[in-house]
Design an enzyme around this catalytic site. Structure first.
Site, mmCIF file in Angstrom:
data_model
loop_
_atom_site.group_PDB
_atom_site.id
_atom_site.type_symbol
_atom_site.label_atom_id
_atom_site.label_comp_id
_atom_site.label_asym_id
_atom_site.label_seq_id
_atom_site.Cartn_x
_atom_site.Cartn_y
_atom_site.Cartn_z
ATOM 1 C CD GLU A 1 21.056 143.127 -0.213
ATOM 2 O OE1 GLU A 1 19.990 142.563 -0.486
ATOM 3 O OE2 GLU A 1 21.612 143.941 -0.974
HETATM 4 C C1 LIG Z 1 31.588 141.273 2.267
HETATM 5 C C2 LIG Z 1 30.604 142.090 3.022
HETATM 6 C C3 LIG Z 1 30.005 143.182 2.425
HETATM 7 C C4 LIG Z 1 29.142 143.993 3.153
HETATM 8 N N1 LIG Z 1 28.655 145.151 2.587
HETATM 9 C C5 LIG Z 1 28.000 146.036 3.386
HETATM 10 C C6 LIG Z 1 27.673 147.339 2.904
HETATM 11 O O1 LIG Z 1 27.925 147.683 1.756
HETATM 12 N N2 LIG Z 1 27.067 148.197 3.745
HETATM 13 C C7 LIG Z 1 26.758 147.859 5.025
HETATM 14 O O2 LIG Z 1 26.228 148.683 5.748
HETATM 15 N N3 LIG Z 1 27.048 146.633 5.515
HETATM 16 C C8 LIG Z 1 27.666 145.725 4.738
HETATM 17 N N4 LIG Z 1 27.998 144.479 5.226
HETATM 18 C C9 LIG Z 1 27.601 144.110 6.567
HETATM 19 C C10 LIG Z 1 26.595 142.979 6.644
HETATM 20 O O3 LIG Z 1 25.320 143.455 6.345
HETATM 21 C C11 LIG Z 1 26.728 142.393 8.040
HETATM 22 O O4 LIG Z 1 27.901 141.619 8.002
HETATM 23 C C12 LIG Z 1 25.558 141.591 8.469
HETATM 24 O O5 LIG Z 1 24.531 142.456 8.776
HETATM 25 C C13 LIG Z 1 25.852 140.695 9.662
HETATM 26 O O6 LIG Z 1 26.505 141.374 10.679
HETATM 27 P P1 LIG Z 1 27.819 140.745 11.345
HETATM 28 O O7 LIG Z 1 28.710 140.313 10.260
HETATM 29 O O8 LIG Z 1 28.326 141.713 12.334
HETATM 30 O O9 LIG Z 1 27.299 139.441 12.083
HETATM 31 P P2 LIG Z 1 26.551 139.324 13.518
HETATM 32 O O10 LIG Z 1 25.527 140.363 13.587
HETATM 33 O O11 LIG Z 1 27.631 139.330 14.539
HETATM 34 O O12 LIG Z 1 25.888 137.945 13.374
HETATM 35 C C14 LIG Z 1 26.594 136.726 13.584
HETATM 36 C C15 LIG Z 1 25.606 135.559 13.464
HETATM 37 O O13 LIG Z 1 24.587 135.687 14.454
HETATM 38 C C16 LIG Z 1 23.310 135.525 13.844
HETATM 39 N N5 LIG Z 1 22.329 136.289 14.608
HETATM 40 C C17 LIG Z 1 22.383 137.577 15.000
HETATM 41 N N6 LIG Z 1 21.271 137.902 15.679
HETATM 42 C C18 LIG Z 1 20.489 136.804 15.699
HETATM 43 C C19 LIG Z 1 19.201 136.486 16.228
HETATM 44 N N7 LIG Z 1 18.475 137.360 16.891
HETATM 45 N N8 LIG Z 1 18.728 135.250 16.049
HETATM 46 C C20 LIG Z 1 19.455 134.320 15.393
HETATM 47 N N9 LIG Z 1 20.658 134.562 14.882
HETATM 48 C C21 LIG Z 1 21.170 135.775 15.019
HETATM 49 C C22 LIG Z 1 23.492 136.021 12.432
HETATM 50 O O14 LIG Z 1 22.518 135.428 11.590
HETATM 51 C C23 LIG Z 1 24.897 135.521 12.124
HETATM 52 O O15 LIG Z 1 24.800 134.191 11.694
HETATM 53 C C24 LIG Z 1 28.836 143.662 4.495
HETATM 54 C C25 LIG Z 1 29.405 142.528 5.082
HETATM 55 C C26 LIG Z 1 30.297 141.768 4.369
HETATM 56 C C27 LIG Z 1 30.935 140.602 5.061
#
Ligand SMILES: Cc1cc2nc3c(=O)[nH]c(=O)nc-3n(C[C@H](O)[C@H](O)[C@H](O)COP(=O)(O)OP(=O)(O)OC[C@H]3O[C@@H](n4cnc5c(N)ncnc54)[C@H](O)[C@@H]3O)c2cc1C
Length: 802
Positions: free
Chosen positions: A461
């Site tokens: 989220e």
């Molecule tokens: C257990 C779990 C349940 C989930 N459930 C759902 C679900 O039900 N439905 C759904 O659609 N998604 C779901 N998600 C997805 C979740 O919303 C994403 O994991 C989240 O949006 C982050 O994406 P990512 O993991 O690819 O990290 P990335 O996008 O790769 O981010 C990696 C890091 O980079 C940072 N970052 C990225 N961009 C910037 C920026 N511009 N400035 C500073 N920092 C930045 C982030 O804060 C993070 O620390 C779930 C994820 C998990 C792990």
């Protein structure tokens, strides 16, 4: 004299040259506003439609006040806390209590690797999955506050059950249907969702698009196709999603994809934008993948995909008119949901950690002293108690706003970010205090699961780094500022005259706002805010905090304006500055929520150390964040002006004192009404399970204190001679003490009970060599047949011999 008149005339003429164009509106517009509008259009960062949707989603309320430089404190102080209805209270006391009692987090994780079938059944049958669905559709129709209370309580028991209940009541099919579904869609889906006949999930994230979710590559093309034997208009959708909670068991898949209409079957545009649809998972072509394993948590989570799957148009949420409006829908729903789900689950986890660790620190002795009395442990306990007091305040206030019909986009982001971040601090502190007891997993470990699963909340989220660096201030400065949004709207206005008029009006207001806040921040800095009026009727000892928060608010408004003015669009890339300015806004919210809570709970004198610690911590951290902005501000002249205005007499705030911290820590290691209020709503359960056992051991420790004092004093004056206390030989010493009339047999029994319960609490689980198949059988089950999770009362050495 003549020379004086000439000089005066020149001065007046020069002043007129400056003042007239500003004071006379038509002149100002032509000479100043026009040029500024041109510059503004140039420096304004480019904004995509999705960014615009995100910015415009939700409502502005208390965050606008915090940004104004003059928060309307009376409005906050008089805001009544949301209350539970009789039905909601009954549900918490019965259904939620029963569900908690049905769950063993250890067995869920290690035996079933899922919630047990009976638990799934209970959740569905009792409406847990439809708490936010109105009664008219068969749901429970709960308020946001009631929903929050349920999730908080479940989270004091187990992460898997909390997440399973939380997700369908958060951003997903239920909420999207309620807000945007057609009547037919509501009738079709909501009753089934409410009764748990359908399990929903919502799939937005794809491997390429995580934080940058608006860039999802999944697509759907508008076309005609066959559905139930008829040729109908619909979309051919291709997607590849991952991390989808409840995905592996879902029967109704909420799907976000980008819709295209190359043949103009739905309208004029080709790229329609992000669209949300509901697809039964039994639909041909839907591939529900395998499972992920998120940090050993066993809530259902996994990938799903589909290639060229045809769906009829009436599966798009809201039907054809809502094609391309998905991002806006998601942002609107997120604005409210994000303020409830994770703030509640994380507050619940923190309650569990504070209550259990506080008790443990009192029960566990080292160097013949309860570890909670060592200053080092006290420091960690202080942070735990103070943080939890703030977290719960923010949770309750945010839920109260949502129940008043607000969709607080910025405040919900702050709530999610700071409650999860503080919970991580709470859990880390708890783990350090518990030592090996927190590390060795098994049914008697009350912390390890929360420690492992904590990062999930940080990431979902809106990942925290992104939210802090980009969202809180980025969104807050534009949404909450009284003039910036108006200036942006004017800059986008195609009618040149109207644009100039509106920009000019906003700009004049903005200049007044900037000058007003800079003068007020400076004056408050010079006077220590003593002249600021605190709201009437609040607790006298809190008035200083209202004054200091008002000063902070004026300083933030001033610094935000100066930053936007001098850095323009570049501020978006200066994430470290943006994050620190966002921290100030966040700490203003955290501080004001704390004051609100203190008033709402009747200004409990016994709780005041928690309140004082929370406010002093917030003021000090906000001051550090401002210092961080000034020290790192690229334009050193502007930085010097900022420092002069914000800290004219230096930095006034210091860290909360050790003495105050000691008061806070003591509240955690003794049973009291304050401890109960701090952990209110927590599930305690069976007295032989870890939490119940700790409660009993804490009570026994407190009861044993005066008796131990008697023994110590008898030892000191030589009435008794013996080895150590407590520990080996303690029972013999107590027998001697009874015989010598130092303590009564009843008092000896109190000491024995303390010893027995403390031994059970301190014990950790051990398993057979292979760990794998016998993970469910801690040793004592083999030895004496006692059930899982019950620590044996016999000392370890004797048990080993047996
Ligand atoms: C257990 C779990 C349940 C989930 N459930 C759902 C679900 O039900 N439905 C759904 O659609 N998604 C779901 N998600 C997805 C979740 O919303 C994403 O994991 C989240 O949006 C982050 O994406 P990512 O993991 O690819 O990290 P990335 O996008 O790769 O981010 C990696 C890091 O980079 C940072 N970052 C990225 N961009 C910037 C920026 N511009 N400035 C500073 N920092 C930045 C982030 O804060 C993070 O620390 C779930 C994820 C998990 C792990």
């Amino acid at each position: 004299m003549n020379a004086f008149i000439v000089e005066l005339s020149i001065a007046v003429a020069l002043l007129a040259l400056v003042v007239l164009p500003i004071a006379v509106a038509p002149l100002r517009r032509r000479l100043i506003a026009r040029a500024l509008l041109r510059i503004f259009r140039k420096v304004m960062p480019p904004m995509s439609q999705t960014e615009r949707d995100a910015l415009e989603a939700g409502t502005v309320g208390w965050d606008g006040e915090l940004f104004s430089g003059r928060p309307a404190w009376p409005a906050l102080v008089s805001l009544p806390r949301a209350q539970l209805t009789a039905d909601e209270q009954h549900f918490l006391d019965h259904e939620v209590e029963t569900l908690c009692a049905m769950i063993s987090d250890w067995e869920t994780t290690n035996v079933h690797k899922d919630l047990p079938p009976a638990v799934w059944q209970y959740i569905k049958e009792h409406g847990f999955l439809g708490m936010i669905i109105p009664k008219a559709f068969g749901g429970l129709g709960f308020s946001a506050y009631a929903h929050s209370q349920v999730i908080t309580k479940l989270s004091t028991r187990g992460g898997t059950v909390a997440v399973t209940v939380l997700v369908p009541n958060s951003l997903g099919p239920g909420e999207l249907l309620l807000n945007y579904g057609t009547d037919e869609q509501k009738r079709r889906h909501l009753p089934r969702l409410a009764r748990g006949l359908d399990i929903p999930c919502f799939a937005l994230t794809s491997p390429q698009a995580g934080s940058d979710a608006a860039s999802i590559p999944d697509w759907g093309v508008v076309c005609f196709g066959e559905h139930e034997g008829r040729r109908v208009l619909g979309l051919r959708v291709t997607w590849d999603k991952r991390y989808i909670t409840l995905g592996p068991v879902a029967t109704l898949l909420g799907l976000a994809f980008r819709a295209y209409d190359p043949d103009h079957l739905a309208g004029d545009r080709e790229d329609l934008g992000i669209t949300c649809a509901l697809i039964p998972t039994t639909h041909p072509g839907v591939v529900i993948g395998r499972r992920h394993m998120p940090l050993n948590a066993v809530f259902q989570n996994g990938p799903n995909s589909g290639t060229d799957v045809f769906i009829p148009m009436d599966w798009v949420i809201g039907g054809a008119p809502m094609l391309g409006k998905g991002w806006r829908m998601l942002m609107e729903c997120l604005a409210a949901g994000r303020g409830i789900s994770l703030p509640s689950s994380n507050t619940g986890m923190a309650k569990l950690a504070v209550r259990t660790t506080g008790a443990y620190a009192r029960v566990r002795t080292q160097f013949k002293t309860p570890i909670g009395r060592f200053e080092g442990i006290e420091e960690a306990l202080t942070r735990m108690g103070g943080n939890l007091y703030v977290m719960d305040a923010v949770r309750m206030l945010t839920a109260t706003f949502v129940d008043r019909g607000e969709k607080p986009a910025v405040l919900s982001g702050i709530a999610k970010l700071h409650i999860t971040a503080r919970n991580r601090e709470v859990i880390n502190d708890a783990m350090d205090i518990a030592g090996g007891k927190g590390i060795c997993m098994g049914p008697s470990n009350f912390l390890g699961a929360a420690y492992m699963q904590m990062p999930v909340s940080i990431t979902v989220e809106g990942a925290n780094i992104l939210t802090r660096s980009l969202i809180v201030f980025g969104q807050g400065a534009i949404r909450c500022h009284p003039y910036v949004l108006r200036e942006i709207a004017a800059a986008r206005e195609p009618d040149a005259d109207k644009a100039l008029r509106e920009f000019d009006a906003a700009f004049v207001g903005h200049v007044r706002f900037l000058i007003g806040n800079s003068l007020r921040a400076l004056t408050m800095g010079l006077t220590g805010s003593r002249l600021v009026r605190a709201p009437a009727g609040v607790a006298p000892r809190t008035k200083c905090y209202y004054r200091q928060l008002t000063r902070l608010s004026a300083a933030l408004a001033f610094m935000a304006d100066v930053s936007m003015l001098t850095l323009g669009g570049a501020l978006k890339r200066k994430e470290k500055l943006s994050a620190r300015l966002g921290d100030v806004l966040s700490l203003l919210y955290l501080g004001s929520a704390t004051l609100w809570r203190y008033e709402q709970e009747g200004r409990q004198a016994a709780d005041s150390p928690l309140m004082h610690w929370a406010l002093r911590d917030a003021l000090y951290k906000a001051q550090s964040a401002m210092e961080g902005v000034i020290t790192n501000f690229p334009n050193r002249f502007v930085a010097a002006v900022m420092r002069f205005v914000v800290f004219p007499l230096g930095q006034p705030h210091v860290v909360p004192s050790d003495r105050l911290g000691q008061h806070v820590a003591r509240l955690l290691i003794e049973p009291s009404a304050t401890r109960d209020r701090l952990t209110a709503g927590m599930f305690i359960g069976d007295p032989d399970e870890p939490v119940g056992l700790l409660e009993r051991a804490l009570a026994a420790s407190v009861a044993a204190d005066p008796v131990e004092r008697k023994l110590r004093s008898a030892l000191r004056v030589g009435r008794l001679e013996a080895a150590q206390l407590p520990g080996e030989g303690a029972a013999e010493l107590e027998a001697l003490a009874v015989a010598a009339g130092v303590i009564t047999p009843a008092e000896a029994a109190v000491l024995a009970s303390r010893r027995e319960l403390a031994a059970r609490v301190v014990k950790v689980d051990d398993f057979a060599q292979d760990l794998g198949t016998s993970l469910l059988q801690p040793r004592e089950q083999d030895a004496d047949g006692s059930p899982h999770g019950r620590a044996s009362s016999a000392p370890a050495t004797r048990r080993a011999v047996a």
